[in-house]
Design an enzyme around this catalytic site. Structure first.
Site, PDB file in Angstrom:
ATOM      1  N   GLY A  57     -42.335  39.225 -40.412  1.00  0.00           N
ATOM      2  CA  GLY A  57     -41.715  38.515 -41.532  1.00  0.00           C
ATOM      3  C   GLY A  57     -41.883  39.183 -42.882  1.00  0.00           C
ATOM      4  CB  SER A  58     -42.528  42.629 -44.075  1.00  0.00           C
ATOM      5  OG  SER A  58     -41.515  43.378 -43.463  1.00  0.00           O
ATOM      6  CG  ASN A  59     -36.986  42.588 -44.153  1.00  0.00           C
ATOM      7  OD1 ASN A  59     -36.501  43.201 -45.084  1.00  0.00           O
ATOM      8  ND2 ASN A  59     -37.371  43.188 -43.042  1.00  0.00           N
TER       9      ASN A  59
ATOM     10  CG  LEU B 206     -27.694  35.334 -32.351  1.00  0.00           C
ATOM     11  CD1 LEU B 206     -27.483  35.543 -33.842  1.00  0.00           C
ATOM     12  CD2 LEU B 206     -28.509  34.061 -32.092  1.00  0.00           C
TER      13      LEU B 206
ATOM     14  CG  ASN C 225     -29.039  41.543 -38.346  1.00  0.00           C
ATOM     15  OD1 ASN C 225     -30.201  41.107 -38.311  1.00  0.00           O
ATOM     16  ND2 ASN C 225     -28.653  42.562 -37.589  1.00  0.00           N
TER      17      ASN C 225
ATOM     18  CG  HIS D 138     -29.351  47.610 -37.226  1.00  0.00           C
ATOM     19  ND1 HIS D 138     -29.903  47.160 -36.045  1.00  0.00           N
ATOM     20  CD2 HIS D 138     -29.027  48.909 -37.019  1.00  0.00           C
ATOM     21  CE1 HIS D 138     -29.895  48.133 -35.156  1.00  0.00           C
ATOM     22  NE2 HIS D 138     -29.365  49.201 -35.715  1.00  0.00           N
TER      23      HIS D 138
ATOM     24  CB  SER E 134     -26.949  48.709 -42.528  1.00  0.00           C
ATOM     25  OG  SER E 134     -26.860  50.091 -42.285  1.00  0.00           O
TER      26      SER E 134
ATOM     27  CG  ASP F 102     -27.274  45.760 -34.436  1.00  0.00           C
ATOM     28  OD1 ASP F 102     -27.728  44.757 -35.021  1.00  0.00           O
ATOM     29  OD2 ASP F 102     -27.834  46.307 -33.484  1.00  0.00           O
TER      30      ASP F 102
ATOM     31  CD  GLU G 196     -36.284  47.078 -42.781  1.00  0.00           C
ATOM     32  OE1 GLU G 196     -36.882  45.999 -42.657  1.00  0.00           O
ATOM     33  OE2 GLU G 196     -36.101  47.860 -41.829  1.00  0.00           O
TER      34      GLU G 196
END
Ligand code: GRF
Length: 222
Positions: A18-20, A99, A113, A115, A142, A151, A180
């Site tokens: 969960g760093s993003n 998904l 998202n 990636h 991205s 993606d 990111e």
């Protein structure tokens, strides 16, 4: 956690550290991002991202995909959990699940998202290793709108990083992750401020059509 008025309601999906997610929480706390993270949902129990959310009193849910008989029933439960928060935006932040098309269609134009590659290069897994194996000179990350193609959706922003002599997956992924944490908050900020529109397969920012690569930041020159 303080939030700005009229903040964009966001639900974040994670599977890991969960760093993003943390970068988005930090942006919200600093008053830099006009968002309110309503909930964090993980398909993996006991991941650090859940702790990060709990530290800031953000509601968390663990929906273990293994508890569901098939992909469709998991995605149904996931959509119900997400929709109970009525989010404007769904952010996939290291969410390691494929998904169903029905799920993706339900969130068309409101699910992002991140990636770790310069898409369309290296869709799928092991992107850092593949870039190293191919002796690429540059790699990157991205942020894109999610479509039914894995993606493959319209790209909002990319950050390019150099591949250096002696790089390993570890050193390269750390360099990519630093970017990111810059570009995901930027993309979320643009979305929250309603500055993004999708036109066919491309994204416009402030009504200016972006290139297919999205807006590009080149960390080799900055
Ligand atoms: C990131 O490298 C992201 O690009 C990929 O999964 C990783 C998630 O990391 N999709 P974190 O959980 O946000 O630390």
């Amino acid at each position: 956690m303080p939030t700005l008025d009229n903040a964009c309601r966001v639900v974040v999906l994670i599977s890991g550290s969960g760093s993003n997610l943390q970068a988005l929480i930090d942006g919200q706390i600093a008053g830099e991002l006009p968002i309110r993270i309503e909930a964090v949902i993980s398909n993996q129990p006991d991941v650090y991202g859940i702790e990060r959310a709990q530290k800031h009193n953000i509601p968390t849910h663990v929906l273990a995909h293994k508890d569901y008989p098939d992909r469709a029933s998991f995605d149904d439960a996931l959509a119900s959990a997400i929709d109970s928060y009525q989010p404007t935006l769904v952010v996939l932040a290291g969410f390691m699940r494929i998904l169903t098309p029905e799920f993706v269609r339900h969130y068309t134009g409101r699910m992002l998202n991140i990636h770790p590659s310069l898409l369309p290069k290296y869709q799928g897994l092991h992107t850092h290793q593949r870039a190293l194996d191919n002796k690429d000179e540059a790699h990157g990350v991205s942020v894109h709108f999610v479509t039914e193609e894995l993606d493959g959706g319209p790209i909002i922003i990319q950050a390019i990083v150099p591949i250096l002599e002696g790089d390993t997956v570890d050193t390269l992924s750390r360099r990519v992750q630093a970017q990111e944490h810059i570009i995901y908050p930027m993309a979320v900020d643009w979305f929250a401020k309603e500055r993004l529109t999708i036109k066919e397969d491309s994204v416009s920012l402030d009504n200016e059509l972006l290139p297919k690569t999205g807006h590009q930041i080149d960390s080799r020159t900055t």
